[in-house]
Design an enzyme around this catalytic site. Structure first.
Site, mmCIF file in Angstrom:
data_model
loop_
_atom_site.group_PDB
_atom_site.id
_atom_site.type_symbol
_atom_site.label_atom_id
_atom_site.label_comp_id
_atom_site.label_asym_id
_atom_site.label_seq_id
_atom_site.Cartn_x
_atom_site.Cartn_y
_atom_site.Cartn_z
ATOM 1 N N ASN A 1 28.458 42.321 -8.795
ATOM 2 C CA ASN A 1 28.019 41.740 -7.654
ATOM 3 C C ASN A 1 26.526 41.823 -7.964
ATOM 4 O O ASN A 1 26.189 42.200 -9.059
ATOM 5 C CB ASN A 1 28.174 42.837 -6.420
ATOM 6 C CG ASN A 1 27.798 44.137 -6.807
ATOM 7 O OD1 ASN A 1 26.668 44.525 -6.962
ATOM 8 N ND2 ASN A 1 28.795 45.148 -6.901
ATOM 9 N N ILE B 1 34.407 56.335 -3.690
ATOM 10 C CA ILE B 1 33.704 57.537 -4.284
ATOM 11 C C ILE B 1 33.124 58.329 -3.224
ATOM 12 O O ILE B 1 33.248 59.597 -3.158
ATOM 13 C CB ILE B 1 32.668 57.154 -5.270
ATOM 14 C CG1 ILE B 1 33.120 56.486 -6.300
ATOM 15 C CG2 ILE B 1 32.002 58.184 -5.897
ATOM 16 C CD1 ILE B 1 32.244 55.422 -6.936
ATOM 17 N N PHE C 1 25.432 53.971 2.123
ATOM 18 C CA PHE C 1 25.041 52.643 2.528
ATOM 19 C C PHE C 1 26.148 51.619 3.113
ATOM 20 O O PHE C 1 27.459 52.048 2.630
ATOM 21 C CB PHE C 1 24.025 51.969 1.485
ATOM 22 C CG PHE C 1 22.810 52.261 1.407
ATOM 23 C CD1 PHE C 1 22.546 53.536 0.695
ATOM 24 C CD2 PHE C 1 21.877 51.211 1.685
ATOM 25 C CE1 PHE C 1 21.135 54.218 0.780
ATOM 26 C CE2 PHE C 1 20.406 51.663 1.472
ATOM 27 C CZ PHE C 1 20.126 52.991 0.932
HETATM 28 O O1 PMT Z 1 20.417 47.165 -5.663
HETATM 29 P P1 PMT Z 1 19.687 46.305 -4.780
HETATM 30 O O2 PMT Z 1 19.734 44.821 -5.481
HETATM 31 O O3 PMT Z 1 18.438 46.819 -4.430
HETATM 32 O O4 PMT Z 1 20.603 46.156 -3.305
HETATM 33 C C1 PMT Z 1 20.739 47.071 -2.497
HETATM 34 C C2 PMT Z 1 21.967 47.147 -1.824
HETATM 35 C C3 PMT Z 1 22.330 45.838 -1.008
HETATM 36 C C4 PMT Z 1 23.313 47.335 -3.114
HETATM 37 C C5 PMT Z 1 22.033 48.480 -1.133
HETATM 38 O O5 PMT Z 1 21.085 48.773 -0.202
HETATM 39 C C6 PMT Z 1 23.570 48.716 -0.360
HETATM 40 O O6 PMT Z 1 23.726 48.323 0.719
HETATM 41 N N1 PMT Z 1 24.546 49.475 -0.952
HETATM 42 C C7 PMT Z 1 25.765 49.711 -0.625
HETATM 43 C C8 PMT Z 1 26.648 48.641 -1.187
HETATM 44 C C9 PMT Z 1 28.081 48.808 -0.822
HETATM 45 O O7 PMT Z 1 29.209 48.930 -1.745
HETATM 46 O O8 PMT Z 1 28.410 48.998 0.365
HETATM 47 P P2 PMT Z 1 29.956 49.022 1.116
HETATM 48 O O9 PMT Z 1 29.768 48.796 2.503
HETATM 49 O O10 PMT Z 1 30.733 48.474 0.299
HETATM 50 O O11 PMT Z 1 30.248 50.878 0.826
HETATM 51 C C10 PMT Z 1 29.846 51.670 1.576
HETATM 52 C C11 PMT Z 1 29.442 52.963 1.037
HETATM 53 O O12 PMT Z 1 30.529 53.656 0.191
HETATM 54 C C12 PMT Z 1 28.211 52.887 -0.058
HETATM 55 O O13 PMT Z 1 27.402 54.092 -0.110
HETATM 56 C C13 PMT Z 1 28.778 52.676 -1.395
HETATM 57 O O14 PMT Z 1 28.112 53.129 -2.588
HETATM 58 C C14 PMT Z 1 30.033 53.581 -1.250
HETATM 59 N N2 PMT Z 1 31.408 53.094 -1.974
HETATM 60 C C15 PMT Z 1 31.820 51.815 -1.857
HETATM 61 C C16 PMT Z 1 32.966 51.439 -2.718
HETATM 62 C C17 PMT Z 1 33.618 52.595 -3.659
HETATM 63 N N3 PMT Z 1 34.563 52.178 -4.368
HETATM 64 N N4 PMT Z 1 33.155 53.626 -3.600
HETATM 65 C C18 PMT Z 1 31.892 53.920 -2.815
HETATM 66 O O15 PMT Z 1 31.670 55.152 -2.970
#
Ligand code: PMT
Length: 401
Positions: free
Chosen positions: A207, A305, A322
């Site tokens: 991504n 995670i 996030f």
């Molecule tokens: O890196 P940049 O270019 O500055 O961009 C910033 C960002 C957009 C990446 C950041 O602001 C952001 O939103 N990060 C979260 C991206 C994400 O994976 O969102 P999600 O809604 O899919 O996941 C929710 C949370 O679970 C996040 O904290 C993520 O880190 C975590 N996660 C997601 C998937 C996974 N398999 N394990 C996780 O722990």
């Protein structure tokens, strides 16, 4: 009262540039107290520093041993910042080992002020394993560095080892002086960047995460005195200097790194964008085209995670996630907050201009179980401080500090 910078000058040709450092700091209104090592006095006279700083210079050559105890403690206490420029490999080794055999090393050992080093040495000395190890030890203790730069060195070599320019040293010093140290000693882990799921040795699912958001958090936490572990995947932004940096590729790697380090942390902030899926089969060699045939892959779900960390979160730990969303921002974010047992979620509409992936700004809502707050467009660095303010408030509530 003016802030006091204690400037340690060690014996290197770059000592002449430290004269300009003193002059610039004085013009900005700081009190500067200079301590010179014996070898530094071979390069520049104490009188030069004395004249520019308007303060007596302490040097090994002239210090009276019976006064050391008083003088070194007084200077150690007076310092708002302890700057050593140039910092030779020798002083770095002494600081790393806690050796106190002259006025400068004794005072540095006694001070509680933040320490900033401007290393200057031959490239070979800078890259020597002993110096790398000493640098790592010092960084783990929160000692900061500015430079060195690459370029032509006095010894005739060319490479990394030149002391930074006075203007950059002064800028780094001022940044530190402006910082709040409210996270001193707090252990913070930040995840940043995207993960990559390889289909074969050259193609992957990934991504657009640049790492900017996570790096801003890591940088802000460092600036406020935290001990920072940064776990980062694929990134395009410049990686900040932190206590410990762990580089990962896949979501499984990120999972292992985060889970391995989670128990030692006070605050964990997951700004990374991990791939939710990986290829069921990964080809060991580059996949060859099959003329005209559609290509169908099976993807299997990766572990979550944040959810795994949330499930084993300690009572005193703060976990912040996030949510990168394109629809129903707050509803999705709230669902993730609860399911992952987070203390706060940063809801990020990644379709909004100036927000989300690979930009320097962001627009978010901070959501907790009991409330939500919509923040305006701001730089990721400014947002990082806002997130850390909330994280610290939750941490203090949990720990009763
Ligand atoms: O890196 P940049 O270019 O500055 O961009 C910033 C960002 C957009 C990446 C950041 O602001 C952001 O939103 N990060 C979260 C991206 C994400 O994976 O969102 P999600 O809604 O899919 O996941 C929710 C949370 O679970 C996040 O904290 C993520 O880190 C975590 N996660 C997601 C998937 C996974 N398999 N394990 C996780 O722990």
């Amino acid at each position: 009262m003016a802030q006091c910078i204690v400037l340690g000058v060690t014996g290197g040709i770059a000592a002449y540039k430290s004269v300009e450092v003193v002059s610039r700091l004085r013009k900005k209104g700081y009190t500067v107290r200079v301590i010179m090592t014996r070898s530094a006095t071979e390069f520049v006279t104490p009188l030069t520093f004395e004249t520019l700083s308007g303060e007596p210079v302490v040097s090994d050559m002239f210090a009276r041993p019976e006064k050391w105890e008083v003088e070194h403690i007084a200077l150690a206490k007076a310092a708002d910042l302890f700057l050593i420029a140039p910092a030779t490999a020798n002083i770095m080794a002494k600081l790393a080992c806690g050796i106190a055999d002259d006025m400068l090393s004794t005072t540095a050992l006694a001070t509680k002020a933040p320490i900033l080093l401007a290393p200057a040495m031959n490239t070979g000395m800078w890259t020597a394993p002993a110096t790398r190890k000493n640098l790592m030890t010092l960084r783990e203790r929160g000692v900061m560095t500015v430079g060195p730069e690459g370029g032509f060195l006095a010894c005739g070599d060319s490479g990394e080892g030149r002391m930074s320019e006075p203007v950059d040293i002064v800028e780094a010093a001022e940044k530190i002086l402006a910082r709040k140290q409210d996270l001193a000693g707090v252990r913070v882990m930040v995840t940043a960047g995207g993960t990559r799921e390889y289909m074969d040795p050259v193609r992957y699912l990934g991504n657009e995460s640049s790492g900017k958001m996570g790096f801003a958090l890591a940088e802000a936490a460092m600036a406020r005195g935290a001990v920072v572990t940064l776990v980062r995947g694929a990134v395009t932004a410049e990686i900040p200097q932190v206590t410990e940096e762990i580089s990962v590729v896949s979501t499984e790697d990120l999972y292992q790194a985060v889970l391995h380090n989670a128990a030692q942390q006070d605050i964990i902030i997951q700004a990374a964008a991990p791939a939710d899926y990986r290829f069921a089969v990964r080809f060991p060699e580059k996949f060859k085209k099959k003329d005209g045939e559609p290509l169908v892959f099976t993807l299997v779900e990766n572990q979550d995670i944040a959810q795994a960390v949330g499930a084993q979160k300690g009572e005193r730990q703060v976990l912040i996630g996030f949510a990168a969303e394109t629809t129903d921002l707050k509803a999705h974010a709230r669902e993730k907050l609860m399911r992952k047992n987070l203390d706060m979620i940063v809801a990020n509409d990644v379709t909004a201009p100036g927000a989300g992936f690979n930009v320097d700004t962001n627009i978010v809502s901070l959501i907790t179980e009991n409330g939500e707050e919509d923040l305006p467009l701001m730089t990721k660095r400014a947002l990082a401080d806002q997130i850390l303010d909330r994280a610290m408030a939750i941490y203090q509530k949990k720990t009763g500090q």
